[in-house]
Design an enzyme around this catalytic site. Sequence first.
Site, PDB file in Angstrom:
ATOM      1  N   ASN A 149      62.599 -17.729 -29.418  1.00 14.15           N
ATOM      2  CA  ASN A 149      63.998 -17.458 -29.056  1.00 14.15           C
ATOM      3  C   ASN A 149      64.608 -16.701 -30.231  1.00 14.15           C
ATOM      4  OD1 ASN A 149      66.655 -17.390 -28.379  1.00 14.15           O
ATOM      5  ND2 ASN A 149      66.995 -19.605 -28.452  1.00 14.15           N
ATOM      6  N   LYS A 159      67.458 -15.390 -30.389  1.00 16.12           N
ATOM      7  CA  LYS A 159      68.916 -15.537 -30.475  1.00 16.12           C
ATOM      8  C   LYS A 159      69.569 -14.154 -30.680  1.00 16.12           C
ATOM      9  CE  LYS A 159      68.127 -20.209 -31.966  1.00 16.12           C
ATOM     10  NZ  LYS A 159      68.598 -21.417 -32.622  1.00 16.12           N
ATOM     11  N   HIS A 203      71.006 -23.147 -23.332  1.00 14.57           N
ATOM     12  CA  HIS A 203      70.745 -23.437 -24.745  1.00 14.57           C
ATOM     13  C   HIS A 203      71.972 -24.142 -25.331  1.00 14.57           C
ATOM     14  CE1 HIS A 203      69.954 -22.913 -28.996  1.00 14.57           C
ATOM     15  NE2 HIS A 203      68.689 -22.741 -28.673  1.00 14.57           N
ATOM     16  N   GLU A 248      73.504 -23.699 -27.948  1.00 12.57           N
ATOM     17  CA  GLU A 248      74.499 -22.761 -28.503  1.00 12.57           C
ATOM     18  C   GLU A 248      75.381 -22.195 -27.387  1.00 12.57           C
ATOM     19  OE1 GLU A 248      71.588 -20.451 -30.628  1.00 12.57           O
ATOM     20  OE2 GLU A 248      71.238 -22.183 -31.919  1.00 12.57           O
ATOM     21  N   GLU A 265      65.637 -29.876 -27.015  1.00 11.99           N
ATOM     22  CA  GLU A 265      66.030 -29.400 -28.340  1.00 11.99           C
ATOM     23  C   GLU A 265      67.164 -30.265 -28.888  1.00 11.99           C
ATOM     24  OE1 GLU A 265      64.880 -24.957 -28.794  1.00 11.99           O
ATOM     25  OE2 GLU A 265      66.885 -25.058 -27.972  1.00 11.99           O
ATOM     26  N   GLY A 301      67.787 -25.161 -36.423  1.00 13.78           N
ATOM     27  CA  GLY A 301      68.190 -24.326 -37.553  1.00 13.78           C
ATOM     28  C   GLY A 301      68.568 -25.124 -38.788  1.00 13.78           C
ATOM     29  N   SER A 312      63.548 -26.426 -35.389  1.00 12.71           N
ATOM     30  CA  SER A 312      62.852 -26.292 -36.668  1.00 12.71           C
ATOM     31  C   SER A 312      61.322 -26.398 -36.551  1.00 12.71           C
ATOM     32  CB  SER A 312      63.380 -27.311 -37.673  1.00 12.71           C
ATOM     33  OG  SER A 312      64.758 -27.078 -37.934  1.00 12.71           O
TER      34      SER A 312
HETATM   35  P1  13P Z   1      65.072 -23.128 -34.875  1.00 12.22           P
HETATM   36  O1  13P Z   1      63.576 -23.092 -34.584  1.00 12.22           O
HETATM   37  O2  13P Z   1      65.533 -21.994 -35.705  1.00 12.22           O
HETATM   38  O3  13P Z   1      65.474 -24.471 -35.374  1.00 12.22           O
HETATM   39  O4  13P Z   1      65.798 -22.928 -33.456  1.00 12.22           O
HETATM   40  C1  13P Z   1      65.404 -23.707 -32.380  1.00 12.22           C
HETATM   41  C2  13P Z   1      66.030 -23.174 -31.145  1.00 12.22           C
HETATM   42  O5  13P Z   1      67.230 -23.248 -30.958  1.00 12.22           O
HETATM   43  C3  13P Z   1      65.163 -22.509 -30.175  1.00 12.22           C
HETATM   44  O6  13P Z   1      65.817 -22.277 -28.980  1.00 12.22           O
END
Ligand code: 13P
Length: 249
Positions: free
Chosen positions: A9, A11, A95, A97, A167, A173, A213
Amino acid sequence: MRKKFICGNWKMYKTTASALEFAEDFKKIYKPKEGIEVAIGAPFTQLKALKEAFKGTEVAISSQNIHWEDEGAFTGEISAPMLKEIGVDYAIIGHSERRQYFGETDETVCKRALKALEYGILPIICVGEKLEERDAGTHFDLVRRQCEYFLDRMTKEQAACITIAYEPIWAIGTGRTASPEQAEEMCAFIRGMAREIHGHELADKLIIQYGGSVKPANAHELLTQPDIDGALVGGASLKPDDFLAIINY
Ligand code: 13P
Protein backbone atom coordinates in the site's frame (compact mmCIF):
# COMPACT_ATOMS: atom_id res chain seq x y z
CA MET A 1 -3.98 -24.80 1.27
CA ARG A 2 -4.81 -21.11 1.03
CA LYS A 3 -2.53 -18.97 -1.08
CA LYS A 4 -0.51 -16.20 0.56
CA PHE A 5 -1.28 -12.67 -0.59
CA ILE A 6 1.21 -9.85 -0.12
CA CYS A 7 -0.05 -6.40 -1.13
CA GLY A 8 1.88 -3.16 -0.94
CA ASN A 9 0.00 0.00 0.00
CA TRP A 10 1.91 2.98 -1.29
CA LYS A 11 -0.56 5.43 0.28
CA MET A 12 0.18 8.98 -0.99
CA TYR A 13 3.79 8.30 -1.97
CA LYS A 14 5.67 8.26 -5.29
CA THR A 15 5.03 9.99 -8.60
CA THR A 16 4.46 8.08 -11.83
CA ALA A 17 8.17 8.47 -12.63
CA SER A 18 9.30 6.97 -9.34
CA ALA A 19 6.60 4.28 -9.53
CA LEU A 20 7.99 3.22 -12.91
CA GLU A 21 11.51 3.17 -11.48
CA PHE A 22 10.25 0.84 -8.76
CA ALA A 23 8.60 -1.38 -11.39
CA GLU A 24 11.80 -1.68 -13.43
CA ASP A 25 13.90 -2.50 -10.36
CA PHE A 26 11.33 -4.91 -8.95
CA LYS A 27 10.91 -6.81 -12.22
CA LYS A 28 14.65 -7.52 -12.24
CA ILE A 29 14.57 -9.24 -8.86
CA TYR A 30 11.06 -10.71 -8.51
CA LYS A 31 10.35 -14.31 -9.53
CA PRO A 32 6.72 -15.41 -9.20
CA LYS A 33 6.22 -18.24 -6.71
CA GLU A 34 3.49 -20.85 -6.73
CA GLY A 35 0.87 -19.99 -4.11
CA ILE A 36 1.99 -16.39 -3.50
CA GLU A 37 -0.04 -13.55 -4.96
CA VAL A 38 1.61 -10.13 -5.12
CA ALA A 39 -0.09 -6.78 -5.66
CA ILE A 40 0.72 -3.10 -5.36
CA GLY A 41 -1.83 -0.52 -4.18
CA ALA A 42 -0.82 2.75 -5.79
CA PRO A 43 -2.26 6.28 -6.10
CA PHE A 44 -4.73 6.74 -8.98
CA THR A 45 -2.37 8.58 -11.34
CA GLN A 46 0.13 5.70 -11.24
CA LEU A 47 -2.28 2.83 -11.87
CA LYS A 48 -2.34 2.84 -15.68
CA ALA A 49 1.43 3.15 -16.02
CA LEU A 50 1.99 0.39 -13.44
CA LYS A 51 -0.52 -1.88 -15.11
CA GLU A 52 1.42 -1.51 -18.35
CA ALA A 53 4.83 -1.82 -16.67
CA PHE A 54 3.80 -5.08 -14.98
CA LYS A 55 2.09 -6.55 -18.07
CA GLY A 56 3.13 -10.19 -18.53
CA THR A 57 4.32 -10.48 -14.94
CA GLU A 58 2.19 -11.85 -12.13
CA VAL A 59 2.13 -8.60 -10.19
CA ALA A 60 -1.43 -7.34 -9.74
CA ILE A 61 -2.40 -3.70 -9.31
CA SER A 62 -4.75 -2.24 -6.71
CA SER A 63 -6.38 1.12 -6.23
CA GLN A 64 -6.72 2.60 -2.74
CA ASN A 65 -10.39 3.52 -3.05
CA ILE A 66 -13.44 3.02 -5.32
CA HIS A 67 -16.83 4.75 -5.30
CA TRP A 68 -20.20 3.01 -4.88
CA GLU A 69 -21.89 4.73 -7.84
CA ASP A 70 -21.00 4.12 -11.48
CA GLU A 71 -20.77 7.85 -12.12
CA GLY A 72 -22.06 11.14 -10.77
CA ALA A 73 -21.27 14.41 -9.05
CA PHE A 74 -18.72 13.06 -6.56
CA THR A 75 -15.74 15.39 -6.87
CA GLY A 76 -12.46 13.73 -6.04
CA GLU A 77 -13.77 10.16 -6.16
CA ILE A 78 -13.04 7.36 -8.65
CA SER A 79 -15.54 4.90 -10.12
CA ALA A 80 -15.43 1.18 -10.74
CA PRO A 81 -15.82 1.60 -14.55
CA MET A 82 -12.84 3.99 -14.54
CA LEU A 83 -10.67 1.48 -12.69
CA LYS A 84 -11.98 -1.46 -14.71
CA GLU A 85 -11.12 0.32 -17.95
CA ILE A 86 -7.44 0.27 -17.07
CA GLY A 87 -7.51 -3.30 -15.77
CA VAL A 88 -7.12 -2.67 -12.05
CA ASP A 89 -7.32 -6.00 -10.20
CA TYR A 90 -7.96 -5.04 -6.56
CA ALA A 91 -9.27 -2.09 -4.54
CA ILE A 92 -8.16 -1.37 -0.98
CA ILE A 93 -11.34 -0.26 0.82
CA GLY A 94 -11.95 1.20 4.28
CA HIS A 95 -8.32 1.74 5.25
CA SER A 96 -8.15 3.23 8.75
CA GLU A 97 -6.69 6.43 7.26
CA ARG A 98 -9.82 6.77 5.12
CA ARG A 99 -12.06 5.99 8.10
CA GLN A 100 -10.15 8.49 10.29
CA TYR A 101 -9.59 11.43 7.90
CA PHE A 102 -12.25 11.05 5.20
CA GLY A 103 -15.35 9.97 7.08
CA GLU A 104 -15.48 6.41 5.80
CA THR A 105 -18.05 4.36 7.70
CA ASP A 106 -19.00 0.69 7.83
CA GLU A 107 -21.85 1.55 5.47
CA THR A 108 -19.73 3.34 2.84
CA VAL A 109 -17.06 0.62 3.07
CA CYS A 110 -19.67 -2.02 2.35
CA LYS A 111 -21.21 -0.05 -0.54
CA ARG A 112 -17.78 0.44 -2.13
CA ALA A 113 -16.97 -3.26 -1.76
CA LEU A 114 -20.26 -4.35 -3.35
CA LYS A 115 -19.68 -2.03 -6.31
CA ALA A 116 -16.13 -3.31 -6.80
CA LEU A 117 -17.45 -6.89 -6.83
CA GLU A 118 -20.05 -5.96 -9.43
CA TYR A 119 -17.18 -4.97 -11.72
CA GLY A 120 -14.95 -7.93 -10.92
CA ILE A 121 -12.49 -5.79 -8.94
CA LEU A 122 -11.47 -7.68 -5.82
CA PRO A 123 -11.94 -5.77 -2.54
CA ILE A 124 -9.29 -5.76 0.17
CA ILE A 125 -11.37 -4.58 3.12
CA CYS A 126 -9.46 -3.12 6.07
CA VAL A 127 -10.55 -3.43 9.67
CA GLY A 128 -8.80 -2.81 12.98
CA GLU A 129 -8.98 -1.09 16.32
CA LYS A 130 -7.46 2.04 17.86
CA LEU A 131 -5.06 1.81 20.79
CA GLU A 132 -7.77 3.03 23.22
CA GLU A 133 -10.05 0.23 22.08
CA ARG A 134 -7.35 -2.39 22.60
CA ASP A 135 -6.48 -0.95 26.00
CA ALA A 136 -10.16 -0.94 26.97
CA GLY A 137 -10.51 -4.55 25.80
CA THR A 138 -13.20 -3.66 23.23
CA HIS A 139 -11.09 -4.58 20.16
CA PHE A 140 -12.93 -7.82 19.41
CA ASP A 141 -16.32 -6.07 19.61
CA LEU A 142 -15.11 -3.35 17.25
CA VAL A 143 -13.65 -5.73 14.67
CA ARG A 144 -16.78 -7.89 14.91
CA ARG A 145 -18.95 -4.85 14.16
CA GLN A 146 -16.76 -3.80 11.21
CA CYS A 147 -16.66 -7.29 9.66
CA GLU A 148 -20.26 -8.25 10.36
CA TYR A 149 -21.50 -5.17 8.57
CA PHE A 150 -20.17 -6.24 5.18
CA LEU A 151 -20.22 -10.04 5.66
CA ASP A 152 -23.93 -9.90 6.52
CA ARG A 153 -24.65 -7.95 3.34
CA MET A 154 -22.74 -10.24 0.98
CA THR A 155 -23.70 -13.57 -0.50
CA LYS A 156 -21.32 -16.45 0.08
CA GLU A 157 -20.18 -16.09 -3.55
CA GLN A 158 -19.37 -12.42 -3.01
CA ALA A 159 -17.60 -13.09 0.29
CA ALA A 160 -15.45 -15.67 -1.50
CA CYS A 161 -13.94 -12.87 -3.61
CA ILE A 162 -12.84 -10.56 -0.81
CA THR A 163 -9.67 -10.27 1.26
CA ILE A 164 -9.92 -8.93 4.81
CA ALA A 165 -6.92 -7.00 6.11
CA TYR A 166 -6.62 -6.76 9.89
CA GLU A 167 -4.66 -3.60 10.61
CA PRO A 168 -4.55 -2.50 14.25
CA ILE A 169 -4.28 1.29 14.00
CA TRP A 170 -1.68 1.46 16.79
CA ALA A 171 0.65 -0.67 14.67
CA ILE A 172 0.39 1.38 11.45
CA GLY A 173 3.49 3.40 10.64
CA THR A 174 4.54 3.30 14.29
CA GLY A 175 7.16 0.57 14.14
CA ARG A 176 5.11 -1.10 16.88
CA THR A 177 4.03 -4.37 15.27
CA ALA A 178 1.33 -6.52 16.82
CA SER A 179 2.93 -9.65 18.23
CA PRO A 180 2.40 -12.75 16.08
CA GLU A 181 0.08 -14.03 18.84
CA GLN A 182 -2.03 -10.83 18.87
CA ALA A 183 -2.25 -10.78 15.06
CA GLU A 184 -3.07 -14.49 14.86
CA GLU A 185 -5.68 -14.21 17.59
CA MET A 186 -7.60 -11.51 15.72
CA CYS A 187 -7.25 -13.15 12.29
CA ALA A 188 -8.57 -16.42 13.75
CA PHE A 189 -11.42 -14.47 15.34
CA ILE A 190 -12.31 -12.94 11.96
CA ARG A 191 -12.23 -16.37 10.32
CA GLY A 192 -14.52 -17.69 13.05
CA MET A 193 -16.97 -14.90 12.34
CA ALA A 194 -16.90 -15.63 8.61
CA ARG A 195 -17.60 -19.27 9.49
CA GLU A 196 -20.64 -18.30 11.62
CA ILE A 197 -22.07 -16.16 8.82
CA HIS A 198 -21.11 -18.06 5.64
CA GLY A 199 -20.05 -21.55 6.75
CA HIS A 200 -16.90 -23.65 6.82
CA GLU A 201 -16.17 -23.78 3.13
CA LEU A 202 -16.02 -20.00 2.79
CA ALA A 203 -14.12 -19.50 6.05
CA ASP A 204 -11.47 -22.05 5.09
CA LYS A 205 -10.86 -20.24 1.78
CA LEU A 206 -11.02 -16.64 3.06
CA ILE A 207 -7.74 -14.73 2.71
CA ILE A 208 -7.00 -12.67 5.84
CA GLN A 209 -4.00 -10.36 5.86
CA TYR A 210 -2.24 -8.66 8.72
CA GLY A 211 -1.00 -5.07 8.28
CA GLY A 212 0.91 -2.72 10.55
CA SER A 213 4.68 -2.23 10.51
CA VAL A 214 5.33 -5.43 8.55
CA LYS A 215 8.97 -5.49 7.51
CA PRO A 216 11.54 -8.04 6.35
CA ALA A 217 12.63 -8.69 9.96
CA ASN A 218 9.17 -9.69 11.25
CA ALA A 219 7.50 -11.07 8.10
CA HIS A 220 8.41 -14.70 8.77
CA GLU A 221 6.97 -14.89 12.29
CA LEU A 222 3.75 -13.16 11.22
CA LEU A 223 3.21 -14.96 7.93
CA THR A 224 3.72 -18.45 9.35
CA GLN A 225 0.76 -18.08 11.74
CA PRO A 226 -2.06 -20.45 10.73
CA ASP A 227 -4.74 -17.80 10.16
CA ILE A 228 -2.55 -15.06 8.66
CA ASP A 229 -2.62 -15.48 4.90
CA GLY A 230 -0.62 -12.48 3.89
CA ALA A 231 0.29 -8.90 4.60
CA LEU A 232 -0.80 -5.40 3.67
CA VAL A 233 2.50 -3.57 3.71
CA GLY A 234 2.87 0.21 3.92
CA GLY A 235 6.31 1.75 4.35
CA ALA A 236 8.29 -1.39 3.55
CA SER A 237 6.55 -1.78 0.18
CA LEU A 238 8.10 1.43 -1.15
CA LYS A 239 11.52 -0.15 -1.67
CA PRO A 240 11.85 -3.10 -4.07
CA ASP A 241 14.37 -4.97 -1.88
CA ASP A 242 12.32 -4.70 1.30
CA PHE A 243 9.09 -5.62 -0.47
CA LEU A 244 10.74 -8.64 -2.07
CA ALA A 245 12.24 -9.75 1.26
CA ILE A 246 8.72 -9.77 2.73
CA ILE A 247 7.39 -11.77 -0.24
CA ASN A 248 10.27 -14.24 0.29
CA TYR A 249 9.58 -14.43 4.02
P1 13P B 1 2.97 0.40 7.63
O1 13P B 1 3.42 -0.94 7.07
O2 13P B 1 3.75 1.54 7.12
O3 13P B 1 2.85 0.33 9.11
O4 13P B 1 1.48 0.63 7.07
C1 13P B 1 0.54 -0.38 7.19
C2 13P B 1 -0.65 -0.03 6.38
O5 13P B 1 -1.38 0.89 6.70
C3 13P B 1 -0.90 -0.80 5.16
O6 13P B 1 -2.16 -0.54 4.65
